[in-house]
Design a protein around this motif. Sequence first.
Motif, PDB file in Angstrom:
ATOM      1  N   MET A   1       0.834  -1.210   0.000  1.00  8.67           N
ATOM      2  CA  MET A   1       0.000   0.000   0.000  1.00  8.67           C
ATOM      3  C   MET A   1       0.865   1.254   0.000  1.00  8.67           C
ATOM      4  O   MET A   1       0.612   2.215  -0.729  1.00  8.67           O
ATOM      5  CB  MET A   1      -0.924  -0.043   1.232  1.00  8.67           C
ATOM      6  CG  MET A   1      -1.796   1.180   1.405  1.00  8.67           C
ATOM      7  SD  MET A   1      -2.935   1.376   0.042  1.00  8.67           S
ATOM      8  CE  MET A   1      -4.262   0.346   0.608  1.00  8.67           C
ATOM      9  N   ALA A   2       1.916   1.230   0.854  1.00 10.34           N
ATOM     10  CA  ALA A   2       2.788   2.395   0.949  1.00 10.34           C
ATOM     11  C   ALA A   2       3.463   2.679  -0.391  1.00 10.34           C
ATOM     12  O   ALA A   2       3.516   3.834  -0.841  1.00 10.34           O
ATOM     13  CB  ALA A   2       3.848   2.156   2.025  1.00 10.34           C
TER      14      ALA A   2
ATOM     15  N   THR B   1       2.382   1.743  -3.369  1.00 12.26           N
ATOM     16  CA  THR B   1       1.371   2.190  -4.336  1.00 12.26           C
ATOM     17  C   THR B   1       1.056   3.668  -4.137  1.00 12.26           C
ATOM     18  O   THR B   1       1.022   4.446  -5.085  1.00 12.26           O
ATOM     19  CB  THR B   1       0.078   1.364  -4.159  1.00 12.26           C
ATOM     20  OG1 THR B   1       0.424   0.005  -4.178  1.00 12.26           O
ATOM     21  CG2 THR B   1      -0.934   1.668  -5.250  1.00 12.26           C
ATOM     22  N   LEU B   2       0.845   4.021  -2.859  1.00 14.88           N
ATOM     23  CA  LEU B   2       0.524   5.432  -2.580  1.00 14.88           C
ATOM     24  C   LEU B   2       1.672   6.338  -2.992  1.00 14.88           C
ATOM     25  O   LEU B   2       1.461   7.384  -3.598  1.00 14.88           O
ATOM     26  CB  LEU B   2       0.234   5.604  -1.082  1.00 14.88           C
ATOM     27  CG  LEU B   2      -1.128   5.105  -0.617  1.00 14.88           C
ATOM     28  CD1 LEU B   2      -1.247   5.228   0.886  1.00 14.88           C
ATOM     29  CD2 LEU B   2      -2.244   5.877  -1.287  1.00 14.88           C
ATOM     30  N   TYR B   3       2.890   5.883  -2.696  1.00 14.88           N
ATOM     31  CA  TYR B   3       4.046   6.705  -3.024  1.00 14.88           C
ATOM     32  C   TYR B   3       4.118   6.949  -4.529  1.00 14.88           C
ATOM     33  O   TYR B   3       4.250   8.077  -4.988  1.00 14.88           O
ATOM     34  CB  TYR B   3       5.325   6.009  -2.542  1.00 14.88           C
ATOM     35  CG  TYR B   3       6.590   6.717  -2.984  1.00 14.88           C
ATOM     36  CD1 TYR B   3       6.965   7.926  -2.407  1.00 14.88           C
ATOM     37  CD2 TYR B   3       7.381   6.192  -4.005  1.00 14.88           C
ATOM     38  CE1 TYR B   3       8.100   8.579  -2.836  1.00 14.88           C
ATOM     39  CE2 TYR B   3       8.516   6.835  -4.427  1.00 14.88           C
ATOM     40  CZ  TYR B   3       8.872   8.031  -3.839  1.00 14.88           C
ATOM     41  OH  TYR B   3      10.006   8.687  -4.263  1.00 14.88           O
TER      42      TYR B   3
ATOM     43  N   LYS C   1       1.733   6.568  -6.749  1.00 18.04           N
ATOM     44  CA  LYS C   1       0.534   7.240  -7.283  1.00 18.04           C
ATOM     45  C   LYS C   1       0.575   8.734  -7.015  1.00 18.04           C
ATOM     46  O   LYS C   1       0.131   9.530  -7.815  1.00 18.04           O
ATOM     47  CB  LYS C   1      -0.720   6.653  -6.625  1.00 18.04           C
ATOM     48  CG  LYS C   1      -1.379   5.570  -7.442  1.00 18.04           C
ATOM     49  CD  LYS C   1      -2.723   5.259  -6.849  1.00 18.04           C
ATOM     50  CE  LYS C   1      -3.425   4.200  -7.655  1.00 18.04           C
ATOM     51  NZ  LYS C   1      -4.680   3.777  -7.020  1.00 18.04           N
ATOM     52  N   GLU C   2       1.076   9.084  -5.838  1.00 16.11           N
ATOM     53  CA  GLU C   2       1.007  10.474  -5.415  1.00 16.11           C
ATOM     54  C   GLU C   2       2.222  11.279  -5.842  1.00 16.11           C
ATOM     55  O   GLU C   2       2.330  12.443  -5.519  1.00 16.11           O
ATOM     56  CB  GLU C   2       0.870  10.548  -3.885  1.00 16.11           C
ATOM     57  CG  GLU C   2      -0.204   9.653  -3.326  1.00 16.11           C
ATOM     58  CD  GLU C   2      -1.492  10.380  -3.000  1.00 16.11           C
ATOM     59  OE1 GLU C   2      -1.389  11.503  -2.531  1.00 16.11           O
ATOM     60  OE2 GLU C   2      -2.572   9.813  -3.245  1.00 16.11           O
ATOM     61  N   GLN C   3       3.107  10.592  -6.561  1.00 20.54           N
ATOM     62  CA  GLN C   3       4.340  11.300  -6.932  1.00 20.54           C
ATOM     63  C   GLN C   3       4.082  12.589  -7.704  1.00 20.54           C
ATOM     64  O   GLN C   3       4.764  13.562  -7.521  1.00 20.54           O
ATOM     65  CB  GLN C   3       5.214  10.380  -7.766  1.00 20.54           C
ATOM     66  CG  GLN C   3       6.357   9.817  -6.968  1.00 20.54           C
ATOM     67  CD  GLN C   3       7.282   8.992  -7.804  1.00 20.54           C
ATOM     68  OE1 GLN C   3       6.944   8.629  -8.926  1.00 20.54           O
ATOM     69  NE2 GLN C   3       8.435   8.694  -7.290  1.00 20.54           N
TER      70      GLN C   3
END
Lengths: 417, 122
Positions: free
Chosen positions: B81-82, B84-86, B88-90
Amino acid sequence: MKKLFTVIVILGILYFIPLLMGQELMAQSLTLKISEESGSLTEGLRHFWEYTGFANASLGNFIMITVGLFFIYLAIRFHYEPLLLIPIGTGILLGNIPFPAGAGVGIYESGSVLNYLYFGVTQGIYPPLIFLGIGAMTDFSSLISNPRLMLLGAAAQVGVFGTFIGAVALGFEIHEAGAISIIGGADGPTAIFASAKLAPHLIGSIAIAAYSYMALVPVIQPPIMKLLVTKKERLIRMRPPRAVSRTEKILFPIVGLLLTTFISPSAIPLLGMLFFGNILKESGVTDRLADTARTKMIDIVTILLGITVGASTQASVFLTANSIKIFALGAVSFIIATAGGLVFAKVMNLFLSPGNKINPLIGAAGVSAVPDSARVVQQEGIKSDPSNHLLMHAMAPNVSGVIGSAVAAGIMISFLM
Amino acid sequence: MEETTTTGIDWSQIWIITGVGYTVVFLALLLLMFLFKNMPLFLNLVTGKKVKVMIKKIKPEDNGNQEEQYLSGEISAAIGMALTLYFKEQHDEESGVITIKRVARTYSPWSSKIYGVNNNLR
């Protein structure tokens, strides 16, 4: 006054010229000509009407169009395999727009565009290309780290052979039964490949049945899981898979290719492409090729396969008693395959030490249907224990199911061809 | 003796295909399983090195913990999850400096205003 005179003179000339040329100018004959002309207009409209879909429509067309719309609805509303159901659903619409025979537009009319595209289905070209893409996107790590889970993929193939017996019992000829049985492998491309070889006239029905049930995996499997796996068994936590070295990942497709194709050479196009795709992925030196195979290429082939398989379901060809039997057999084969995987997982647990037990739910992923059945296992697993993630474990029987169904199809072809 | 019914189905053939077919599928995957179960051992023999395995047993004398140490499902999910979030939010991590850059265009008579068709000739 001058203008009026000029007009009268012109009209007079126009009147006398035809008389001098010997043409009729009687009102009666004029009326007759007009009515003849209007007759040809009516005839033209009648021809046009006969050429439209409305004039050629049959009840079967409307039934199939409803089925196509239902597929599109399922894909959009419930996200059931949208990548397959949207092209197939649209294909069903295309294939069931009525047209007069000989118009050169139907999928079964040689020379039509759809017929050319359908060539890839009838000659079994598309399925190996789909397998190439699947190989390039599949990570066999979970299978390599826990090889015993391969047996679940083998166990679920009971659906194939169970359906074979059922199809023969229902009166299908042995080659047809062989083709129909592959629906039990829950693998659309394999089913199409086998039916192209064994019973080309049943491709449409078999493909639609296989893909429909694959799309309905989230509906079909959970009740069987609940029926066969106890609450206590669903809570079993499996050991996390070990890390797999790059050498092992590279060796797996090479060894797998050699071993399985030596055993079942008839499945070379499928297994060869599957493992070739995986070699492209795991070798680490052909990223561009692997990337093309798992993205653009598989997408293009999926579009062509979906639309042509859908269009092959023309009501006149598709709406037969045999299709209904095939659909019934397909449903039974999915149930048998799922139950086979689940029961085998339970049997395996009898021989495994307490720390090494497997969650029987993952047996359901032994039917191919990648990755939908693994996803269903994950969803069912977290319903019982929200922190028990089974997806990684379920991918092992899932991909071994792909190998197993391709081997089964190869065996069926070599027995019956 | 062939078990053929009145409808002409040779059931003995059907049972043979079913039995042999299923057995062969099973054997193929069993063989593959056997090979890959022993693959780490085989690789050890060939390379002389141990294949890296994530499941490491931490010895009791190291920290006194008797249990085997694994990455649990929750930890794997959290890491996933971490990441993916990293990734995605780049795109949100932008400089925040908004400027209008001057675009330097080289002169070309093809785009020159002075050669436009609307120029009034005097």
